[in-house]
Scaffold this motif. Structure first.
Motif, PDB file in Angstrom:
ATOM      1  N   ASP A  91       6.610   7.262 -13.376  1.00 50.82           N
ATOM      2  CA  ASP A  91       6.984   6.358 -12.298  1.00 50.82           C
ATOM      3  C   ASP A  91       6.228   6.761 -11.026  1.00 50.82           C
ATOM      4  OD1 ASP A  91       8.243   4.917 -10.263  1.00 50.82           O
ATOM      5  OD2 ASP A  91      10.207   5.042 -11.228  1.00 50.82           O
ATOM      6  N   PRO A  92       5.389   5.885 -10.472  1.00 55.79           N
ATOM      7  CA  PRO A  92       4.616   6.242  -9.279  1.00 55.79           C
ATOM      8  C   PRO A  92       5.479   6.455  -8.035  1.00 55.79           C
ATOM      9  CG  PRO A  92       4.318   3.919  -9.811  1.00 55.79           C
ATOM     10  CD  PRO A  92       5.093   4.525 -10.936  1.00 55.79           C
ATOM     11  N   ARG A  93       6.738   6.044  -8.088  1.00 55.48           N
ATOM     12  CA  ARG A  93       7.635   6.248  -6.944  1.00 55.48           C
ATOM     13  C   ARG A  93       8.206   7.656  -6.904  1.00 55.48           C
ATOM     14  NH1 ARG A  93      10.750   0.923  -8.859  1.00 55.48           N
ATOM     15  NH2 ARG A  93      10.775   2.313 -10.647  1.00 55.48           N
ATOM     16  N   ASP A  94       8.070   8.402  -8.002  1.00 48.02           N
ATOM     17  CA  ASP A  94       8.667   9.739  -8.075  1.00 48.02           C
ATOM     18  C   ASP A  94       7.753  10.747  -7.383  1.00 48.02           C
ATOM     19  OD1 ASP A  94      10.425  11.734  -8.633  1.00 48.02           O
ATOM     20  OD2 ASP A  94       9.815  11.974 -10.727  1.00 48.02           O
ATOM     21  N   VAL A  95       7.816  10.740  -6.056  1.00 49.97           N
ATOM     22  CA  VAL A  95       6.953  11.598  -5.237  1.00 49.97           C
ATOM     23  C   VAL A  95       7.822  12.482  -4.350  1.00 49.97           C
ATOM     24  CG1 VAL A  95       4.943  10.055  -5.235  1.00 49.97           C
ATOM     25  CG2 VAL A  95       6.771   9.712  -3.547  1.00 49.97           C
ATOM     26  N   ALA A  96       7.221  13.513  -3.808  1.00 50.62           N
ATOM     27  CA  ALA A  96       7.958  14.474  -2.980  1.00 50.62           C
ATOM     28  C   ALA A  96       8.563  13.828  -1.736  1.00 50.62           C
ATOM     29  CB  ALA A  96       7.039  15.621  -2.579  1.00 50.62           C
ATOM     30  N   TRP A  97       7.952  12.766  -1.239  1.00 48.87           N
ATOM     31  CA  TRP A  97       8.447  12.116  -0.019  1.00 48.87           C
ATOM     32  C   TRP A  97       9.333  10.896  -0.299  1.00 48.87           C
ATOM     33  CZ3 TRP A  97       3.372  12.410  -1.590  1.00 48.87           C
ATOM     34  CH2 TRP A  97       2.781  11.212  -2.014  1.00 48.87           C
ATOM     35  N   HIS A  98       9.837  10.786  -1.519  1.00 51.71           N
ATOM     36  CA  HIS A  98      10.735   9.676  -1.855  1.00 51.71           C
ATOM     37  C   HIS A  98      11.951   9.718  -0.916  1.00 51.71           C
ATOM     38  CE1 HIS A  98      13.612   7.190  -4.026  1.00 51.71           C
ATOM     39  NE2 HIS A  98      12.582   6.681  -4.690  1.00 51.71           N
ATOM     40  N   PRO A  99      12.457   8.543  -0.490  1.00 51.13           N
ATOM     41  CA  PRO A  99      13.613   8.516   0.424  1.00 51.13           C
ATOM     42  C   PRO A  99      14.825   9.307  -0.054  1.00 51.13           C
ATOM     43  CG  PRO A  99      12.642   6.332   0.277  1.00 51.13           C
ATOM     44  CD  PRO A  99      11.931   7.187  -0.740  1.00 51.13           C
ATOM     45  N   ARG A 100      15.020   9.457  -1.351  1.00 53.71           N
ATOM     46  CA  ARG A 100      16.203  10.202  -1.820  1.00 53.71           C
ATOM     47  C   ARG A 100      16.085  11.692  -1.491  1.00 53.71           C
ATOM     48  NH1 ARG A 100      13.731   9.317  -7.079  1.00 53.71           N
ATOM     49  NH2 ARG A 100      13.164  11.330  -7.999  1.00 53.71           N
ATOM     50  N   ARG A 101      14.860  12.148  -1.197  1.00 52.71           N
ATOM     51  CA  ARG A 101      14.626  13.565  -0.883  1.00 52.71           C
ATOM     52  C   ARG A 101      14.508  13.823   0.617  1.00 52.71           C
ATOM     53  NH1 ARG A 101      10.784  12.926  -5.534  1.00 52.71           N
ATOM     54  NH2 ARG A 101      11.897  13.819  -7.320  1.00 52.71           N
ATOM     55  N   ALA A 102      14.565  12.775   1.432  1.00 49.67           N
ATOM     56  CA  ALA A 102      14.379  12.923   2.875  1.00 49.67           C
ATOM     57  C   ALA A 102      15.512  13.731   3.501  1.00 49.67           C
ATOM     58  CB  ALA A 102      14.280  11.555   3.540  1.00 49.67           C
ATOM     59  N   THR A 103      15.150  14.622   4.414  1.00 46.46           N
ATOM     60  CA  THR A 103      16.146  15.443   5.104  1.00 46.46           C
ATOM     61  C   THR A 103      16.462  14.902   6.494  1.00 46.46           C
ATOM     62  OG1 THR A 103      14.392  16.890   5.909  1.00 46.46           O
ATOM     63  CG2 THR A 103      15.490  17.544   3.857  1.00 46.46           C
ATOM     64  N   ALA A 104      15.662  13.960   6.992  1.00 49.55           N
ATOM     65  CA  ALA A 104      15.875  13.424   8.335  1.00 49.55           C
ATOM     66  C   ALA A 104      15.626  11.925   8.342  1.00 49.55           C
ATOM     67  CB  ALA A 104      14.935  14.118   9.319  1.00 49.55           C
ATOM     68  N   HIS A 123      22.912  12.307  -9.583  1.00 46.56           N
ATOM     69  CA  HIS A 123      24.320  12.241  -9.171  1.00 46.56           C
ATOM     70  C   HIS A 123      25.039  11.185 -10.005  1.00 46.56           C
ATOM     71  CE1 HIS A 123      27.987  12.033  -6.910  1.00 46.56           C
ATOM     72  NE2 HIS A 123      27.602  13.091  -6.213  1.00 46.56           N
ATOM     73  N   PRO A 124      26.163  11.548 -10.629  1.00 44.20           N
ATOM     74  CA  PRO A 124      26.863  10.585 -11.503  1.00 44.20           C
ATOM     75  C   PRO A 124      27.476   9.399 -10.750  1.00 44.20           C
ATOM     76  CG  PRO A 124      28.163  12.586 -11.256  1.00 44.20           C
ATOM     77  CD  PRO A 124      26.834  12.857 -10.611  1.00 44.20           C
ATOM     78  N   GLY A 125      27.644   9.530  -9.430  1.00 42.66           N
ATOM     79  CA  GLY A 125      28.236   8.453  -8.657  1.00 42.66           C
ATOM     80  C   GLY A 125      27.224   7.499  -8.042  1.00 42.66           C
ATOM     81  N   LEU A 126      25.942   7.711  -8.337  1.00 47.13           N
ATOM     82  CA  LEU A 126      24.891   6.889  -7.731  1.00 47.13           C
ATOM     83  C   LEU A 126      24.149   6.087  -8.791  1.00 47.13           C
ATOM     84  CD1 LEU A 126      23.139   6.090  -5.254  1.00 47.13           C
ATOM     85  CD2 LEU A 126      21.713   8.081  -5.765  1.00 47.13           C
ATOM     86  N   LEU A 127      24.019   4.785  -8.529  1.00 43.37           N
ATOM     87  CA  LEU A 127      23.205   3.917  -9.373  1.00 43.37           C
ATOM     88  C   LEU A 127      22.134   3.290  -8.482  1.00 43.37           C
ATOM     89  CD1 LEU A 127      22.695   2.360 -12.075  1.00 43.37           C
ATOM     90  CD2 LEU A 127      24.135   0.553 -11.104  1.00 43.37           C
ATOM     91  N   VAL A 128      20.876   3.421  -8.890  1.00 45.72           N
ATOM     92  CA  VAL A 128      19.779   2.799  -8.150  1.00 45.72           C
ATOM     93  C   VAL A 128      19.272   1.621  -8.970  1.00 45.72           C
ATOM     94  CG1 VAL A 128      17.494   3.135  -7.116  1.00 45.72           C
ATOM     95  CG2 VAL A 128      19.165   5.004  -7.085  1.00 45.72           C
ATOM     96  N   ILE A 129      19.327   0.445  -8.368  1.00 43.80           N
ATOM     97  CA  ILE A 129      18.851  -0.772  -9.026  1.00 43.80           C
ATOM     98  C   ILE A 129      17.479  -1.079  -8.444  1.00 43.80           C
ATOM     99  CG2 ILE A 129      19.298  -3.220  -9.439  1.00 43.80           C
ATOM    100  CD1 ILE A 129      22.306  -2.565  -8.963  1.00 43.80           C
ATOM    101  N   GLU A 130      16.459  -0.932  -9.263  1.00 44.79           N
ATOM    102  CA  GLU A 130      15.081  -1.132  -8.825  1.00 44.79           C
ATOM    103  C   GLU A 130      14.247  -1.609 -10.004  1.00 44.79           C
ATOM    104  OE1 GLU A 130      13.742   2.719  -7.476  1.00 44.79           O
ATOM    105  OE2 GLU A 130      14.101   3.629  -9.424  1.00 44.79           O
ATOM    106  N   ARG A 131      13.005  -1.953  -9.730  1.00 45.02           N
ATOM    107  CA  ARG A 131      12.120  -2.382 -10.820  1.00 45.02           C
ATOM    108  C   ARG A 131      11.962  -1.250 -11.829  1.00 45.02           C
ATOM    109  NH1 ARG A 131       6.596  -3.717  -8.516  1.00 45.02           N
ATOM    110  NH2 ARG A 131       7.173  -2.144  -6.991  1.00 45.02           N
ATOM    111  N   ALA A 132      12.035  -1.600 -13.102  1.00 46.48           N
ATOM    112  CA  ALA A 132      11.891  -0.610 -14.171  1.00 46.48           C
ATOM    113  C   ALA A 132      10.417  -0.353 -14.456  1.00 46.48           C
ATOM    114  CB  ALA A 132      12.588  -1.110 -15.433  1.00 46.48           C
ATOM    115  N   VAL A 133      10.169   0.736 -15.154  1.00 49.82           N
ATOM    116  CA  VAL A 133       8.819   1.067 -15.599  1.00 49.82           C
ATOM    117  C   VAL A 133       8.559   0.363 -16.920  1.00 49.82           C
ATOM    118  CG1 VAL A 133       7.334   2.937 -16.428  1.00 49.82           C
ATOM    119  CG2 VAL A 133       8.778   3.292 -14.422  1.00 49.82           C
ATOM    120  N   ASP A 134       7.438  -0.323 -17.024  1.00 48.45           N
ATOM    121  CA  ASP A 134       7.010  -0.952 -18.279  1.00 48.45           C
ATOM    122  C   ASP A 134       6.084   0.039 -18.974  1.00 48.45           C
ATOM    123  OD1 ASP A 134       5.845  -2.414 -20.315  1.00 48.45           O
ATOM    124  OD2 ASP A 134       5.640  -4.249 -19.116  1.00 48.45           O
TER     125      ASP A 134
END
Length: 199
Positions: free
Chosen positions: A7-20, A97-108
């Motif tokens: 997945d090209p979105r899986d990068v170090a600066w992904h919003p889920r990893r942002a600290t600020a 996290h078991p309480g989080l669901l992310v709805i986004e475009r899937a990888v083909d």
């Protein structure tokens, strides 16, 4: 054996990893105040231009709710900041996290690219997710990133859930062009518009 497409979105600066979060203190305060009051609306439409921090704000609220699940716990905080070493931060950053669901475009995997839109099956996954009991009796959060990529069928599947929200759940719907989103979805959300950042 063919190598799996990453997945090209899986990068170090992904919003889920942002600290600020930069430049959106008023929006953050609005969410925090709503939660502290015990009246956090079940669906938020986080709108504004691309690349200004909408998804970062959504993930920031998710981490905060998981780390501070009650309005009483939130009263000691001045922002939605969660320390990177906190369990909720680490789980969200890892996409685990078991309480989080992310709805986004899937990888083909066949075409080795992201799909062009969020398919109805991806949106329907939320029905099963919200049908389960939350881990530890806490929050269940669905982040739609972004609603601009929903097709007609997936938008209607999402609408059904937003119309009848489960208890202690919140939808955070990131959208670049809210005027193009189904009016029925927009009408059930509180809009949280984010302005473009200054230089």
């Amino acid at each position: 054996m063919a190598e799996e497409f990453k997945d090209p979105r899986d990068v170090a600066w992904h919003p889920r990893r942002a600290t600020a979060l930069v430049g959106h203190a008023a929006a953050e305060e609005r969410l925090l105040s709503a939660f502290r009051s015990g009246k956090l609306h079940h669906a938020w439409l986080i709108s504004g231009p691309r690349g200004i921090g909408k998804a970062t704000l959504a993930y920031r609220l998710a981490k905060f709710l998981f780390q501070n699940p009650t309005p009483q716990a939130a009263r000691a905080h001045r922002s939605l900041h969660v320390a990177p070493e906190a369990p909720a931060f680490r789980q969200v950053a890892a996409g685990a996290h078991p309480g989080l669901l992310v709805i986004e475009r899937a990888v083909d995997q066949r075409a080795k690219r992201l799909k062009t839109e969020i398919a109805v099956d991806d949106a329907r996954e939320a029905q099963g997710f919200f049908g389960q009991t939350a881990a530890g009796g806490g929050w269940r959060v669905a982040i739609v990133d972004s609603a601009d990529e929903l097709n007609a069928a997936s938008a209607n599947a999402l609408l059904k859930l937003v119309e009848e929200p489960p208890r202690q759940s919140v939808f955070l719907i990131v959208c670049h062009q809210p005027g193009r989103l189904l009016r029925t979805i927009r009408s059930r959300c509180l809009e949280l518009p984010l302005a473009a950042l200054s230089t």
